[in-house]
Structures are given as C-alpha cells and as structure tokens.
Motif scaffolding. Structure first.
Motif, mmCIF file in Angstrom:
data_model
loop_
_atom_site.group_PDB
_atom_site.id
_atom_site.type_symbol
_atom_site.label_atom_id
_atom_site.label_comp_id
_atom_site.label_asym_id
_atom_site.label_seq_id
_atom_site.Cartn_x
_atom_site.Cartn_y
_atom_site.Cartn_z
ATOM 1 N N UNK A 389 -54.243 -29.647 -45.856
ATOM 2 C CA UNK A 389 -55.002 -28.855 -46.831
ATOM 3 C C UNK A 389 -54.205 -28.557 -48.109
ATOM 4 N N UNK A 390 -53.024 -27.939 -47.968
ATOM 5 C CA UNK A 390 -52.275 -27.502 -49.156
ATOM 6 C C UNK A 390 -51.785 -28.699 -49.970
ATOM 7 N N UNK A 391 -51.107 -29.656 -49.311
ATOM 8 C CA UNK A 391 -50.614 -30.834 -50.027
ATOM 9 C C UNK A 391 -51.765 -31.596 -50.686
ATOM 10 N N UNK A 392 -52.862 -31.754 -49.954
ATOM 11 C CA UNK A 392 -54.014 -32.488 -50.499
ATOM 12 C C UNK A 392 -54.594 -31.773 -51.714
ATOM 13 N N UNK A 393 -54.738 -30.442 -51.632
ATOM 14 C CA UNK A 393 -55.284 -29.670 -52.753
ATOM 15 C C UNK A 393 -54.402 -29.798 -53.995
ATOM 16 N N UNK A 394 -53.102 -29.621 -53.820
ATOM 17 C CA UNK A 394 -52.189 -29.669 -54.967
ATOM 18 C C UNK A 394 -52.112 -31.073 -55.566
ATOM 19 N N UNK A 395 -51.991 -32.087 -54.688
ATOM 20 C CA UNK A 395 -51.827 -33.453 -55.189
ATOM 21 C C UNK A 395 -53.086 -33.948 -55.896
ATOM 22 N N UNK A 396 -54.256 -33.672 -55.349
ATOM 23 C CA UNK A 396 -55.494 -34.125 -55.982
ATOM 24 C C UNK A 396 -55.707 -33.451 -57.336
ATOM 25 N N UNK A 397 -55.394 -32.158 -57.422
ATOM 26 C CA UNK A 397 -55.533 -31.474 -58.705
ATOM 27 C C UNK A 397 -54.511 -31.968 -59.720
ATOM 28 N N UNK A 398 -53.314 -32.309 -59.266
ATOM 29 C CA UNK A 398 -52.310 -32.839 -60.190
ATOM 30 C C UNK A 398 -52.733 -34.211 -60.722
ATOM 31 N N UNK A 399 -53.244 -35.054 -59.823
ATOM 32 C CA UNK A 399 -53.704 -36.384 -60.250
ATOM 33 C C UNK A 399 -54.873 -36.255 -61.215
ATOM 34 N N UNK A 400 -55.817 -35.357 -60.920
ATOM 35 C CA UNK A 400 -56.980 -35.174 -61.798
ATOM 36 C C UNK A 400 -56.610 -34.560 -63.143
ATOM 37 N N UNK A 401 -55.442 -33.923 -63.223
ATOM 38 C CA UNK A 401 -55.030 -33.312 -64.502
ATOM 39 C C UNK A 401 -54.568 -34.334 -65.520
ATOM 40 N N UNK A 402 -54.232 -35.563 -65.030
ATOM 41 C CA UNK A 402 -53.775 -36.654 -65.925
ATOM 42 C C UNK A 402 -52.471 -36.325 -66.663
ATOM 43 N N UNK A 403 -51.665 -35.458 -66.103
ATOM 44 C CA UNK A 403 -50.365 -35.190 -66.731
ATOM 45 C C UNK A 403 -49.456 -36.417 -66.644
ATOM 46 N N UNK A 404 -49.422 -37.060 -65.473
ATOM 47 C CA UNK A 404 -48.593 -38.240 -65.265
ATOM 48 C C UNK A 404 -49.457 -39.321 -64.622
ATOM 49 N N UNK A 405 -49.629 -40.443 -65.360
ATOM 50 C CA UNK A 405 -50.447 -41.548 -64.856
ATOM 51 C C UNK A 405 -49.636 -42.738 -64.367
ATOM 52 N N UNK A 406 -48.332 -42.699 -64.622
ATOM 53 C CA UNK A 406 -47.465 -43.810 -64.245
ATOM 54 C C UNK A 406 -47.360 -43.911 -62.718
ATOM 55 N N UNK A 407 -47.793 -45.034 -62.159
ATOM 56 C CA UNK A 407 -47.802 -45.174 -60.690
ATOM 57 C C UNK A 407 -46.407 -45.178 -60.094
ATOM 58 N N UNK A 408 -45.408 -45.531 -60.877
ATOM 59 C CA UNK A 408 -44.035 -45.533 -60.383
ATOM 60 C C UNK A 408 -43.584 -44.108 -60.024
ATOM 61 N N UNK A 409 -44.151 -43.120 -60.721
ATOM 62 C CA UNK A 409 -43.806 -41.726 -60.430
ATOM 63 C C UNK A 409 -44.478 -41.215 -59.152
ATOM 64 N N UNK A 410 -45.311 -42.042 -58.547
ATOM 65 C CA UNK A 410 -45.947 -41.712 -57.279
ATOM 66 C C UNK A 410 -45.413 -42.575 -56.143
ATOM 67 N N UNK A 411 -44.309 -43.244 -56.391
ATOM 68 C CA UNK A 411 -43.623 -44.011 -55.356
ATOM 69 C C UNK A 411 -43.979 -45.476 -55.292
ATOM 70 N N UNK A 412 -44.872 -45.948 -56.155
ATOM 71 C CA UNK A 412 -45.262 -47.356 -56.125
ATOM 72 C C UNK A 412 -44.153 -48.237 -56.673
#
Length: 412
Positions: A389-412
């Motif tokens: 719940x907590x990790x999913x809520x925070x991560x989804x809101x961070x992704x939807x905020x578009x602050x960082x779109x670079x996939x490398x910053x997400x471990x890719x």
C-alpha cells in the motif's frame, strides 16, 4: 487541478507527514502543557533488560484441572499487582508450573512470600467491616442478565453466609459492598435490594472474560492448590544497561545501511522504499507498544531487527519486476502497475510461510521464544502492508508527477 499537480501534492504531503511522525516517535514532542512520549519512553522492558525477580512455582498434585490452574494464575496476578509492579508477566508453562517475572523488584524473598501466601477473600461494607468471607460462599458462576444482556457473576451462599448477607444487604441498601482478595479490591458492587435467599448477582463486568475472572477469584477464595517454589532467581539490570545501547546502535547502523543500499541500487524507487521503511518501523513499534502492549526482551529486539532487514524484501521483488517491464520498452506508469501485480503472488507466498512459522513458535514456544515470534510475525504483517500500500501509493504519485521521466533513474 491537473493530475500531475494532484500527484505532486499527494507525494509531498505524504513525505512530510512521514518525516514529521518519525521525528515525533523517536524524540517525543512537548506542546504547551501536553507531552507526546517517544517510543523509547513507553516501551516496557522485560526482565532480561530491566532486571528483577524470576520465579517458577510448581503446582503440587495430580490431575489438576485447567480451570483450577487458571484461577491460581489469576490470584497470583492480583498479588503481583499488589506489589506495585505494572510490567509483570504471569504465565502457565507446559510443565504444570506458573512462571512469574517481576521487573524492577529485587527482593526475591518478599516477592515469594507475597505470591505464595494462602490469601483471604472478604466482602466488606462501607465502613470496611467484614460482611462475609470466602468460607460463606458455596459457588460463583458466570451468567447473563436477561434484561440488559450484560455478563454477571451469580453468587450462591451457604446457610451461615445467607443469614449474614441478608443482614448486611438490609443495613447497606443502596450502598457499596466491596469484594477484597487480601487487601486488593477486585469489585465494588452496589446493593440494589435486600437479599435473603442466599443467591445474588454481581453486575458491572465489562465482558465475559472479566466476569469469569471475578467468579474464579470468588469461587476459589484462596489459592486452590499448593505451590512449591521450583526456581527463584534475582536478575540485576546490568545486562540491560549493556544490551539496550548496543541494540540501538545496531538498529541505527542496520537501518542506515539498508536505506543506503536501496537508494544507490534502485535510485528513485529505492528512496521511496526508504520512506515506506520509515512507515513500517513506526507502525510496527506502535502496534508492539500500544496495541499488543508487549514487553520488550532481548529475543524480541532480535526479532524486531530481523524483521526490519526483511521489510525491504517485498520492495526488492516489486522493483525487479518493474525493471523487467521497463526493459521490455513499457512506459513508467504501465511498468509500475505491472511490477506490483506480478510481484504480489510471490510476496504473499514468502510472507505467509514466515507468518506460519512464527505462529507455530508462538503456539508451542514459551517465554522468550514467544517474544521473538511475536515481534517477527508483527513485523512481517506490517512489511506486507507497507510494501503493497504505502510504497505503491508513493511510487505511483511520484511517477504521475512527471518530476523524473528518465527510466535509468528507476533502475532500467
């Protein structure tokens, strides 16, 4: 308001609240005349950390019933509480023994004398005069008031007790007749009518368990079995003086290394996992200290530190699945959703097996083994909640905020 702006606000507000609550729980807070205690101040310490008296009383006799053993345990708890100790532990072991742990009390001889004495049950009027004693009582059982549907204790007196109680209820009508075990008041019912039949009901119990406890005390009147001290030990507080600072240091270093690893290896998701880990630690400690009101022992500390290390396991599974989805060329939002969905079965399987093992330890184990199992199971349940719940809520809101779109910053 745009989705991007809403997501940014949700993430920022959540992050600030997590940091704020973490500070309050670790350091406490004073606002005017009000004080919020820190977790360390409200945590009850066990015998191995605080020092005190450890006693095992052996029950003499063969084929002693479980009900008799339970009544004996209840009476011992009353006597231990009369010593002014709030953190005592009284448990029945599988070897027909009753284990008593009294933190902070170092006079073992006095404690043993207080616990093992015969005991005396008395009913006393408003002027502290003795109305009847345990010898006047024939039986005490639990029932339910048909009008109020509340649990009551049904009292039956012998011939001598019936006569004395009739005189007392007439004399003290609409007044309190208190019930004492030794000098400990266990109930204070009000006389609502003159009772001449030798049968009465005692109201005021909050639930069936409280009524059973009162009935057991009245019925036994004194210790129903003979107790023989099997083990008597006095434990000094020096172990706790060494163990607590060392455990705190180990916890700080362990948590810091876990958070550092997650942030370096998984980057943005790792930092978010660190926030979820903070929520996990706060939630676990709050449940442990305020809901379960558990006593912290050395094995309990070990279980707690182990569960903190295991708390990021679910996040690791989720983030590895997200990396796989990103490598397939999927968008961040799609990869995050797919990562949580794909990781969920593995998270449930691994954690449920650990919970089963912990429950078996709690069922079959005793003493400090139960303490370890309790903290471990509590930690695993909380880690599942925070990951799903907590990790999913925070991560989804961070992704939807578009602050960082670079996939490398997400471990890719």
């Amino acid at each position: 308001m745009q989705v991007k702006t809403k997501s940014r606000l949700k993430f920022l507000i959540s992050s600030v609240l997590i940091v704020l609550f973490a500070y309050i729980l670790s350091s406490g807070l004073i606002v005017g005349d009000y004080k919020i205690s820190s977790i360390g101040e409200i945590t009850k310490l066990g015998l191995d950390l605080k020092g005190g008296v450890y006693i095992e009383e052996e029950i003499k006799g063969d084929n002693v019933s479980k009900e008799t053993i339970e009544r004996t345990k209840q009476l011992i708890e009353l006597r231990v509480n009369a010593l002014g100790v709030n953190e005592s532990v009284v448990t029945v072991t599988q070897q027909n023994r009753i284990r008593i742990e009294i933190p902070g009390v170092y006079d073992a001889e006095n404690a043993l004398k207080q616990i093992g004495k015969t005991g005396k049950l008395t009913f006393r009027g408003p002027n502290n005069d003795i109305v009847i004693t345990g010898e006047d009582i024939k039986d005490a059982t639990v029932g339910v008031n048909q009008q109020t549907n509340q649990p009551v204790v049904q009292l039956k007196l012998n011939e001598a007790g019936t006569k004395k109680f009739a005189e007392a209820t007439q004399k003290y009508l609409n007044q309190v007749i208190s019930i004492y075990m030794d000098e400990e008041r266990v109930s204070a019912p009000v006389v609502k009518s003159v009772i001449t039949t030798g049968e009465a009901i005692i109201e005021g119990s909050k639930d069936i368990e409280e009524a059973k406890r009162l009935a057991g005390i009245i019925k036994s009147g004194a210790l129903p079995v003979e107790l023989v001290p099997a083990t008597v030990k006095t434990i000094g507080p020096s172990l706790g003086a060494d163990a607590i600072p060392t455990s705190k240091k180990a916890a700080v270093i362990g948590i810091a290394l876990v958070m550092l690893f997650m942030a370096i290896y998984y980057r943005v998701p790792g930092i978010i996992a660190d926030l979820a880990l903070a929520v996990y630690i706060m939630l676990t400690m709050l449940i442990f200290t305020t809901v379960l009101k558990a006593t912290l022992t050395l094995p309990g500390i070990a279980g707690l530190l182990l569960s903190i290390g295991m708390a990021v396991d679910a996040n690791v599974l989720i983030f590895e699945r997200i990396k796989e989805e990103l490598k397939l060329g999927k968008s961040l939002r799609t990869a995050v959703d797919a990562g949580f969905n794909r990781a969920l079965p593995s998270i449930l399987d691994s954690n449920i097996t650990t919970i089963i093992a912990g429950l078996v330890l709690m069922w079959l184990g005793a003493g400090q083994v139960k303490g370890f199992a309790l903290t471990l199971v509590t930690g695993v349940v909380c880690s599942m909640f925070t990951a799903i719940t907590v990790t999913k809520f925070l991560l989804k809101n961070f992704v939807n905020s578009n602050w960082i779109d670079n996939k490398k910053m997400y471990g890719a």
